[in-house]
Scaffold this active site. Structure first.
Site, PDB file in Angstrom:
ATOM      1  N   CYS A 185       0.842  -1.191   0.000  1.00 16.36           N
ATOM      2  CA  CYS A 185       0.000   0.000   0.000  1.00 16.36           C
ATOM      3  C   CYS A 185       0.880   1.245   0.000  1.00 16.36           C
ATOM      4  O   CYS A 185       2.014   1.214   0.460  1.00 16.36           O
ATOM      5  CB  CYS A 185      -0.933   0.105   1.195  1.00 16.36           C
ATOM      6  SG  CYS A 185      -1.943  -1.350   1.461  1.00 16.36           S
ATOM      7  N   ARG A 194       2.881   0.263  -5.387  1.00 13.99           N
ATOM      8  CA  ARG A 194       2.879  -0.417  -4.087  1.00 13.99           C
ATOM      9  C   ARG A 194       1.593  -1.201  -3.841  1.00 13.99           C
ATOM     10  O   ARG A 194       1.487  -1.948  -2.863  1.00 13.99           O
ATOM     11  CB  ARG A 194       3.044   0.608  -2.964  1.00 13.99           C
ATOM     12  CG  ARG A 194       4.294   1.442  -3.072  1.00 13.99           C
ATOM     13  CD  ARG A 194       4.327   2.497  -1.999  1.00 13.99           C
ATOM     14  NE  ARG A 194       4.454   1.906  -0.694  1.00 13.99           N
ATOM     15  CZ  ARG A 194       5.606   1.619  -0.105  1.00 13.99           C
ATOM     16  NH1 ARG A 194       6.734   1.902  -0.721  1.00 13.99           N
ATOM     17  NH2 ARG A 194       5.642   1.070   1.076  1.00 13.99           N
ATOM     18  N   TRP A 241      -3.065  -2.551  -1.456  1.00 15.30           N
ATOM     19  CA  TRP A 241      -2.829  -3.952  -1.822  1.00 15.30           C
ATOM     20  C   TRP A 241      -3.422  -4.731  -0.662  1.00 15.30           C
ATOM     21  O   TRP A 241      -2.898  -4.711   0.454  1.00 15.30           O
ATOM     22  CB  TRP A 241      -1.343  -4.228  -1.965  1.00 15.30           C
ATOM     23  CG  TRP A 241      -1.031  -5.585  -2.495  1.00 15.30           C
ATOM     24  CD1 TRP A 241      -0.951  -5.952  -3.807  1.00 15.30           C
ATOM     25  CD2 TRP A 241      -0.728  -6.766  -1.741  1.00 15.30           C
ATOM     26  NE1 TRP A 241      -0.630  -7.282  -3.903  1.00 15.30           N
ATOM     27  CE2 TRP A 241      -0.490  -7.810  -2.649  1.00 15.30           C
ATOM     28  CE3 TRP A 241      -0.648  -7.054  -0.374  1.00 15.30           C
ATOM     29  CZ2 TRP A 241      -0.170  -9.105  -2.256  1.00 15.30           C
ATOM     30  CZ3 TRP A 241      -0.334  -8.344   0.027  1.00 15.30           C
ATOM     31  CH2 TRP A 241      -0.101  -9.355  -0.923  1.00 15.30           C
ATOM     32  N   ASN A 298      -0.587   2.016   6.112  1.00 17.17           N
ATOM     33  CA  ASN A 298       0.163   1.018   5.339  1.00 17.17           C
ATOM     34  C   ASN A 298       0.828   0.072   6.334  1.00 17.17           C
ATOM     35  O   ASN A 298       1.571   0.528   7.200  1.00 17.17           O
ATOM     36  CB  ASN A 298       1.222   1.748   4.487  1.00 17.17           C
ATOM     37  CG  ASN A 298       2.309   0.832   3.951  1.00 17.17           C
ATOM     38  OD1 ASN A 298       3.442   1.244   3.796  1.00 17.17           O
ATOM     39  ND2 ASN A 298       1.991  -0.406   3.668  1.00 17.17           N
ATOM     40  N   GLY A 299       0.519  -1.226   6.206  1.00 14.91           N
ATOM     41  CA  GLY A 299       1.130  -2.198   7.115  1.00 14.91           C
ATOM     42  C   GLY A 299       0.100  -3.213   7.592  1.00 14.91           C
ATOM     43  O   GLY A 299      -1.011  -3.278   7.046  1.00 14.91           O
ATOM     44  N   GLU A 313      15.065 -16.517 -13.660  1.00 10.70           N
ATOM     45  CA  GLU A 313      14.571 -15.147 -13.794  1.00 10.70           C
ATOM     46  C   GLU A 313      13.621 -15.042 -15.001  1.00 10.70           C
ATOM     47  O   GLU A 313      12.605 -14.357 -14.942  1.00 10.70           O
ATOM     48  CB  GLU A 313      15.773 -14.188 -13.918  1.00 10.70           C
ATOM     49  CG  GLU A 313      15.438 -12.742 -14.202  1.00 10.70           C
ATOM     50  CD  GLU A 313      14.566 -12.074 -13.152  1.00 10.70           C
ATOM     51  OE1 GLU A 313      14.267 -12.682 -12.107  1.00 10.70           O
ATOM     52  OE2 GLU A 313      14.142 -10.932 -13.414  1.00 10.70           O
ATOM     53  N   LYS A 325       9.810 -13.765 -14.767  1.00 11.31           N
ATOM     54  CA  LYS A 325       9.341 -12.615 -15.550  1.00 11.31           C
ATOM     55  C   LYS A 325       8.118 -12.993 -16.375  1.00 11.31           C
ATOM     56  O   LYS A 325       7.132 -12.282 -16.403  1.00 11.31           O
ATOM     57  CB  LYS A 325      10.435 -12.165 -16.497  1.00 11.31           C
ATOM     58  CG  LYS A 325      11.275 -10.988 -16.402  1.00 11.31           C
ATOM     59  CD  LYS A 325      11.172  -9.903 -15.456  1.00 11.31           C
ATOM     60  CE  LYS A 325      10.821 -10.177 -14.033  1.00 11.31           C
ATOM     61  NZ  LYS A 325      11.740  -9.771 -13.035  1.00 11.31           N
ATOM     62  N   GLU A 358       4.929 -13.715 -14.202  1.00 14.92           N
ATOM     63  CA  GLU A 358       4.328 -12.612 -13.459  1.00 14.92           C
ATOM     64  C   GLU A 358       3.612 -11.592 -14.330  1.00 14.92           C
ATOM     65  O   GLU A 358       2.673 -10.955 -13.870  1.00 14.92           O
ATOM     66  CB  GLU A 358       5.317 -11.933 -12.515  1.00 14.92           C
ATOM     67  CG  GLU A 358       6.419 -11.129 -13.173  1.00 14.92           C
ATOM     68  CD  GLU A 358       7.336 -10.460 -12.131  1.00 14.92           C
ATOM     69  OE1 GLU A 358       8.518 -10.320 -12.419  1.00 14.92           O
ATOM     70  OE2 GLU A 358       6.852 -10.078 -11.059  1.00 14.92           O
ATOM     71  N   HIS A 413      14.588 -36.422 -14.886  1.00 14.07           N
ATOM     72  CA  HIS A 413      14.292 -36.951 -13.551  1.00 14.07           C
ATOM     73  C   HIS A 413      12.859 -36.631 -13.124  1.00 14.07           C
ATOM     74  O   HIS A 413      12.527 -36.730 -11.948  1.00 14.07           O
ATOM     75  CB  HIS A 413      15.289 -36.406 -12.528  1.00 14.07           C
ATOM     76  CG  HIS A 413      16.699 -36.806 -12.846  1.00 14.07           C
ATOM     77  ND1 HIS A 413      17.130 -38.102 -12.744  1.00 14.07           N
ATOM     78  CD2 HIS A 413      17.742 -36.087 -13.315  1.00 14.07           C
ATOM     79  CE1 HIS A 413      18.414 -38.160 -13.126  1.00 14.07           C
ATOM     80  NE2 HIS A 413      18.793 -36.947 -13.483  1.00 14.07           N
ATOM     81  N   LYS A 449       4.991  -3.688  -6.106  1.00 16.91           N
ATOM     82  CA  LYS A 449       6.430  -3.517  -6.285  1.00 16.91           C
ATOM     83  C   LYS A 449       7.183  -3.651  -4.967  1.00 16.91           C
ATOM     84  O   LYS A 449       8.308  -4.120  -4.926  1.00 16.91           O
ATOM     85  CB  LYS A 449       6.679  -2.138  -6.893  1.00 16.91           C
ATOM     86  CG  LYS A 449       8.132  -1.836  -7.163  1.00 16.91           C
ATOM     87  CD  LYS A 449       8.459  -2.067  -8.609  1.00 16.91           C
ATOM     88  CE  LYS A 449       9.918  -1.969  -8.911  1.00 16.91           C
ATOM     89  NZ  LYS A 449      10.353  -3.038  -9.807  1.00 16.91           N
TER      90      LYS A 449
HETATM   91  C1  F6R Z   1       9.942  -9.722  -9.783  1.00 17.82           C
HETATM   92  C2  F6R Z   1      10.227  -8.853  -8.665  1.00 17.82           C
HETATM   93  C3  F6R Z   1      10.226  -9.454  -7.310  1.00 17.82           C
HETATM   94  C4  F6R Z   1      11.223  -8.729  -6.403  1.00 17.82           C
HETATM   95  C5  F6R Z   1      11.067  -9.224  -4.959  1.00 17.82           C
HETATM   96  C6  F6R Z   1      12.101  -8.578  -4.049  1.00 17.82           C
HETATM   97  O1  F6R Z   1       9.981  -9.011 -10.975  1.00 17.82           O
HETATM   98  O2  F6R Z   1      10.431  -7.685  -8.808  1.00 17.82           O
HETATM   99  O3  F6R Z   1      10.473 -10.816  -7.339  1.00 17.82           O
HETATM  100  O4  F6R Z   1      12.509  -8.962  -6.856  1.00 17.82           O
HETATM  101  O5  F6R Z   1       9.784  -8.915  -4.500  1.00 17.82           O
HETATM  102  O6  F6R Z   1      11.986  -7.196  -4.058  1.00 17.82           O
HETATM  103  P1  F6R Z   1      13.175  -6.278  -3.626  1.00 17.82           P
HETATM  104  O7  F6R Z   1      14.278  -6.445  -4.599  1.00 17.82           O
HETATM  105  O8  F6R Z   1      12.622  -4.888  -3.616  1.00 17.82           O
HETATM  106  O9  F6R Z   1      13.593  -6.732  -2.252  1.00 17.82           O
END
Ligand code: F6R
Length: 591
Positions: A2, A27, A72, A98-99, A468, A472, A475, A491, A586
């Site tokens: 949030c 957020r 969120w 927020n929290g 990765e 990507k 998500e 396996h 994010k």
């Molecule tokens: C995926 C992504 C997440 C972050 C993860 C950690 O694209 O961005 O997997 O890498 O939530 O976030 P940070 O790096 O901010 O600790």
């Protein structure tokens, strides 16, 4: 997660908060709300949906003071009822939060038995506690008393209908910044919310509360002692958070990577000498093991870092998923060194481990894109990855920046002269070439967009990029994607291959080139649609994307661009909301 934003001052607070919430939307973006003063009354507007959805309700509205929230959902589904702001029972106090309050049920029973609750959120408990205590105490005392009871994390802004000239604020564990501008005071979950309205800011410490008026502010600790603010200047400019000519932030951020590498080199090299604090280098040289702690994409960057620390510095290194490490502490060596990787510097799981290790006085470094974050402030050493603001929820440039900074750090700790700097310049050029051929990724996206499952395979470093790549793709395209070490297929996972299942192999390492190709062929023999991303020296003419050659230990930086573009184009073809994928945020500030 949030985002919260508040403003009191001469500018139109409704505009400031609405625009600020747009910047904080990364957020959380499942519901939104704002409270502002009009004719000495408080008007509240909420919507299930995006910040933009509030625009019609706020047209031509003017106010000196406002607070807002983009959500969120944690407690209670995302709907208008659960959207913030929330009011106390008499409607005197209005809050955004927020929290997460972990003991909210207990507090409800112990203190608020006669109170009505309209939403399913934990937030209503906070605002009603303030109201309850304000019956017998000053507001300052009521807030401090409330803070002393709350367990969990919070950053809160409160309006008091009886005094609409100020915003009360208080926080623990969730981030909150106070911005000081010529025309007023802004409060925001992060620095981007302050841009345009504040030249200076104060990052609030945990368990701080305060009062902001248009032209002054006060900070106190939880027992009411006045605190001296540590004022810093706002370094982020509006151009950094502008999408420029790109349709999406993610595409812009993917394209920024070649230039970003050059600017990282400028920051961390003086001529050919690495510019990393000697104190940090010495500390790392003394350790017997490096423990890397992170989540998601940052954890995958940490896997590359492990390779560098082991190969270049001969220091045993292990990568831990932060959310696992909190609850199952491994055997810690005699002289450990911890490195926390986090783009945001606010990820709750990582922060929790950091606090735990801090208590044990283990030396630590944070590698982050936000040196002013909670982690940046808690750690002994901090290295900026200089990726510039990353706004798209799916991380791209922060991933490659973390790998680049790790390679430079490992070079510094090893003390061995290498041509890392010129090799990284080569990476920057190679990335540009990949970007110039991005239509190949669009072609791959067209081939996979209608499939149910996609598999990435590779070995060693290539496998780490596959992890990765799979993250990507899933998500933002919502296609089920998994990454496997190519040797593991037989396996078990090979049972999942059926006609036309896309299998994307990454092949950039000499020692594993042939064997990964054989593993791919095994899937093709069972009906899979195979794609190969290979380095020039190891390629076959029929490979799907032949990427330029760079130093072998840096090739993941180049193949990363390919997997990012495949994810981007697949999501684009599906018409998904690329910069704000569903269910994600994010900055993950809840455990
Ligand atoms: C995926 C992504 C997440 C972050 C993860 C950690 O694209 O961005 O997997 O890498 O939530 O976030 P940070 O790096 O901010 O600790």
């Amino acid at each position: 997660m949030c985002g919260i934003l508040g403003y009191v001052g001469l500018d139109n607070a409704v505009d400031v908060v609405h625009k600020g919430l747009e910047k904080l939307e990364y957020r959380g973006y499942d519901s939104v709300g704002i409270a502002y003063q009009q004719n000495m009354k408080v008007v509240i507007q909420k919507e299930k949906g995006r910040v933009i959805d509030l625009a019609p309700l706020l047209k031509n509205k003017n106010s000196n003071i406002a607070i807002g929230h983009t959500r969120w959902a944690t407690h209670g589904e995302p709907n208008k009822l659960n959207a913030h702001p929330h009011c106390s029972n008499t409607n005197r106090f209005i809050i955004v939060h927020n929290g997460i309050i972990e003991n909210y049920q207990k507090l409800k029973v112990e203190y608020l038995s006669g109170y009505d609750f309209i939403s399913q959120t934990d937030t209503e408990i906070i605002v009603n506690l303030v109201e309850l205590f304000s019956l017998t105490m000053s507001i300052n005392e009521a807030i401090r008393k409330t803070m002393s009871l709350l367990e969990g994390s919070y950053a809160c802004l409160i309006l008091d209908k009886k005094n609409l000239n100020c915003i009360y604020f208080f926080k623990d564990k969730s981030p909150l910044l106070l911005g000081i501008g010529k025309n007023g005071i802004t409060l925001s979950s992060d620095i981007t919310g302050l841009v345009g309205y504040a030249e200076q800011y104060v990052a609030l410490e945990d368990k701080t509360f305060g009062i902001a008026y248009a032209n002054r502010f006060y900070f106190y600790d939880i027992i009411g002692l006045k605190l001296e603010p540590n004022i810093k200047s706002v370094q982020v400019s509006s151009s950094e958070i502008d999408k420029k000519t790109f349709t999406h932030y993610m595409l812009k951020e993917i394209h920024e990577q070649p230039l970003m590498i050059r600017s990282i080199l400028q920051k961390y090299f003086i001529g050919d000498e690495v510019n990393i604090p000697l104190k940090l280098i010495n500390k790392m040289r003394k350790c017997d093991k490096i423990n890397i702690v992170a989540c998601g994409t940052s954890m995958y960057a940490g896997m590359m870092a492990k390779y560098y620390f082991e190969k270049l510095c001969s220091i045993p290194t292990e990568v831990f998923c932060a959310s696992e490490l909190i609850y199952s502490t491994p055997l810690i060596s005699k002289r450990p060194f911890f490195i926390f990787y986090s783009q945001s510097g606010e990820t709750a799981d990582v922060l929790a481990v950091m606090k735990k290790m801090k208590k044990q006085k283990f030396p630590m470094l944070c590698i982050t894109n936000n040196t002013e974050s909670s982690m940046g402030r808690l750690t002994d050493f901090c290295l900026d990855i200089y990726a510039g603001k990353e706004i798209a929820v799916a991380s791209t440039k922060a991933y490659t920046a973390m790998i680049v900074v790790s390679s430079i750090l490992a070079r510094a700790v090893s003390g061995v002269r290498t041509n890392l700097k010129s090799n990284l310049k080569g990476v920057s050029l190679a990335m540009e070439k990949v970007l110039n051929n991005k239509e190949i990724c669009l072609g791959i996206a067209k081939d996979i967009v209608n499939e149910k499952d996609v598999f990435y395979i590779g070995r060693g470093m290539d496998y780490w990029v596959c992890l990765e790549g799979a993250l990507k793709l899933k998500e933002i395209s919502y296609i089920h994607t998994e990454a496997f070490p190519s040797g593991e297929l037989k396996h078990g996972p090979i049972a999942l291959i059926h006609k036309d299942t896309p299998v994307i192999a990454i092949i950039t390492q000499e020692g594993t080139n042939r064997i990964t190709r054989s593993n791919l062929t095994e899937t093709i023999s069972r009906g899979a649609k195979g794609f190969v991303i290979s380095s020039k020296g190891l390629s076959l003419p029929e490979d799907t994307f032949i990427i330029p050659n760079v130093a072998h230990y840096l090739s993941p930086l180049v193949s990363a661009i390919v997997i990012q573009l495949i994810a981007f184009y697949t999501a684009l073809l599906k018409n998904n909301d690329i910069d704000k994928p569903k269910n994600l945020a994010k900055c993950v500030t809840v455990e």
